[in-house]
Design a protein around this motif. Structure first.
Motif, short mmCIF file in Angstrom:
data_model
loop_
_atom_site.label_atom_id
_atom_site.label_comp_id
_atom_site.label_asym_id
_atom_site.label_seq_id
_atom_site.Cartn_x
_atom_site.Cartn_y
_atom_site.Cartn_z
N LYS A 75 0.87 -1.18 0.00
CA LYS A 75 0.00 0.00 0.00
C LYS A 75 0.91 1.23 0.00
O LYS A 75 1.51 1.58 1.02
CB LYS A 75 -0.90 0.00 1.24
N ARG A 79 -5.53 6.05 1.89
CA ARG A 79 -6.79 6.12 1.14
C ARG A 79 -7.22 7.57 0.87
O ARG A 79 -7.85 7.84 -0.15
CB ARG A 79 -7.89 5.39 1.90
N ASP A 86 -8.05 0.40 -2.76
CA ASP A 86 -8.72 -0.89 -2.53
C ASP A 86 -9.07 -1.59 -3.83
O ASP A 86 -9.00 -2.83 -3.92
CB ASP A 86 -9.98 -0.68 -1.68
N TRP A 89 -5.97 -3.19 -5.09
CA TRP A 89 -5.70 -4.37 -4.26
C TRP A 89 -6.54 -5.56 -4.74
O TRP A 89 -6.03 -6.67 -4.90
CB TRP A 89 -6.01 -4.05 -2.80
N ARG A 113 -11.98 -5.99 3.98
CA ARG A 113 -11.71 -5.42 2.66
C ARG A 113 -12.02 -6.42 1.55
O ARG A 113 -12.19 -6.05 0.38
CB ARG A 113 -10.24 -4.97 2.57
N MET A 116 -14.51 -6.06 -1.44
CA MET A 116 -14.20 -5.61 -2.80
C MET A 116 -14.18 -6.80 -3.77
O MET A 116 -14.61 -6.68 -4.91
CB MET A 116 -12.84 -4.91 -2.82
N ARG A 145 -16.38 3.12 6.55
CA ARG A 145 -15.87 2.23 5.51
C ARG A 145 -16.06 0.77 5.92
O ARG A 145 -16.52 -0.06 5.11
CB ARG A 145 -14.39 2.52 5.24
N GLN A 149 -18.42 -2.15 4.15
CA GLN A 149 -17.88 -3.44 3.72
C GLN A 149 -18.65 -4.59 4.36
O GLN A 149 -18.97 -5.58 3.70
CB GLN A 149 -16.39 -3.52 4.10
#
Length: 380
Positions: A75, A79, A86, A89, A113, A116, A145, A149
């Motif tokens: 990373k 963000r 993301d 990723w 995460r 995603m 966030r 998710q």
């Protein structure tokens, strides 16, 4: 699998389950996605900046060659600067899976995460909830966030597994979930181990686990160490994720910070402690947990003093004392200085029959049932 921890020598739930499945299923292959490195954050703090190791095959741990692949991304920017971090990723994970010939894998999400990937693919999916990060003390943007998710994961994953009754109640309020608690490596605690050379000679109150402000009550630890002064020592064993000020407060109070040790070495520390302690904060977040240390502490057969946190406060065990506030430090001192290792004797402890029932191999069998449902299109 998208994991919240790296594959290293400090084994947690993910490694026990994945390794057990790989050993029991000869045709199984796993891509284990580790947390990304963050060179910028490390450079601004006390860490050493490095880029992620990328995709590589893992050897060892009695896992056949070519069965386990690790992916450690990088990373590069936060963000708030890189809005697409993301998405990139997720694309990297998909490329790695396809490059390994995993055209239609089962997606196992532990790091939220992974939502995603649920949105970006048609892979059958499992959400394994081990911590309720929506309840953790985080900045509002991060909490929002994580909540978004989790909404995706709970609504779209084919299976949801939780590790604690509290999570079964909260996550199972609107959908079916499967409870698979944590466990213990019973074989590792079934034999007596020699006393570790770096364990202090004085009566020892030992905490084993990741040192993190979300769980550890730093002020309470300092109070225990100060109360023990001259009569024993408080020792913290485990990976250090503390802030600098928290670490300094502990060191100033006389707490011994041993750092992380490979999981195979931890039973020796637990067996030779005079008392095992759980100085955790009691919050909605910690109430969602199923502490692995509960199983490990009971397997060690040593006296335990814990704050009234999930797992320990309901334990039916004469060796477990639950205390809070000033009485916590007093209880630790009493157990450390009057009971000592002679109370049960260092070495294997716990109820052997019960330990067999909560061994990680049982949890592997339970997870295998869930994964079979996913592969065959069955419903839970």
């Amino acid at each position: 699998m998208t994991s919240l921890e790296a594959w290293d020598t400090v084994w947690r739930r993910n490694q026990h389950l994945v390794a057990g499945l790989l050993r029991s299923e000869p045709a199984l292959r796993v891509l284990f996605v580790e947390p990304a490195t963050d060179p910028l954050h490390a450079g601004l703090g006390a860490g050493r900046p490095r880029r992620g190791r990328g995709l590589r095959s893992h050897e060892g741990d009695s896992i056949r060659d070519g069965a386990l692949w690790l992916l450690e991304p990088t990373k590069w920017l936060p963000r708030r600067v890189d809005r697409s971090v993301d998405e990139r990723w997720a694309r990297q994970v998909v490329r790695a899976a396809r490059g390994l010939g995993m055209g239609d894998p089962v997606l196992w999400v532990n790091d939220p995460r992974g939502a995603m990937l649920v949105e970006a693919t048609t892979w059958r999916s499992l959400y394994d909830v081990t911590d309720d990060w929506t309840l953790a003390d985080r900045p509002p943007a991060e909490t929002a966030r994580i909540e978004a998710q989790e909404d995706v994961l709970l609504s779209r994953c084919d299976e949801v597994v939780v590790c604690s009754p509290a999570l079964a109640r909260s996550k199972g309020a609107s959908r079916a979930v499967t409870l698979i608690p944590n466990g213990v490596d019973a074989a590792a605690y079934s034999a007596a181990h020699p006393r570790p050379g770096d364990l202090p000679d004085a009566p020892v109150a030992l905490y084993a686990g990741t040192l993190h402000g979300d769980r550890l009550d730093v002020a309470l630890c300092a109070r225990v160490a100060e109360t023990l002064a001259g009569r024993g020592q408080l020792v913290l064993l485990g990976p250090d994720a503390l802030e600098a000020a928290q670490r300094s407060a502990l060191e100033d109070a006389g707490v011994v910070l041993l750092g992380a040790r490979p999981s195979v070495e931890v039973p020796a520390y637990l067996q030779h402690a005079d008392v095992l302690v759980v100085p955790h904060v009691v919050t909605p977040f910690t109430d969602s947990l199923d502490p692995i240390k509960l199983y490990e502490y009971q397997a060690a057969g040593r006296p335990v003093v814990s704050t009234p946190v999930a797992g320990f406060r309901d334990a039916v065990d004469d060796l477990v004392t639950v205390a809070s506030g000033p009485s916590f430090a007093a209880a630790v001192v009493e157990r450390a200085t009057t009971a000592g290792a002679s109370e049960t004797g260092p070495g294997p402890g716990g109820d052997r029959e019960r330990m067999a029932l909560i061994d990680w191999s049982r949890r592997v069998d339970q997870m295998s049932v869930v994964l079979t449902r996913l592969r065959t299109g069955g419903s839970g």
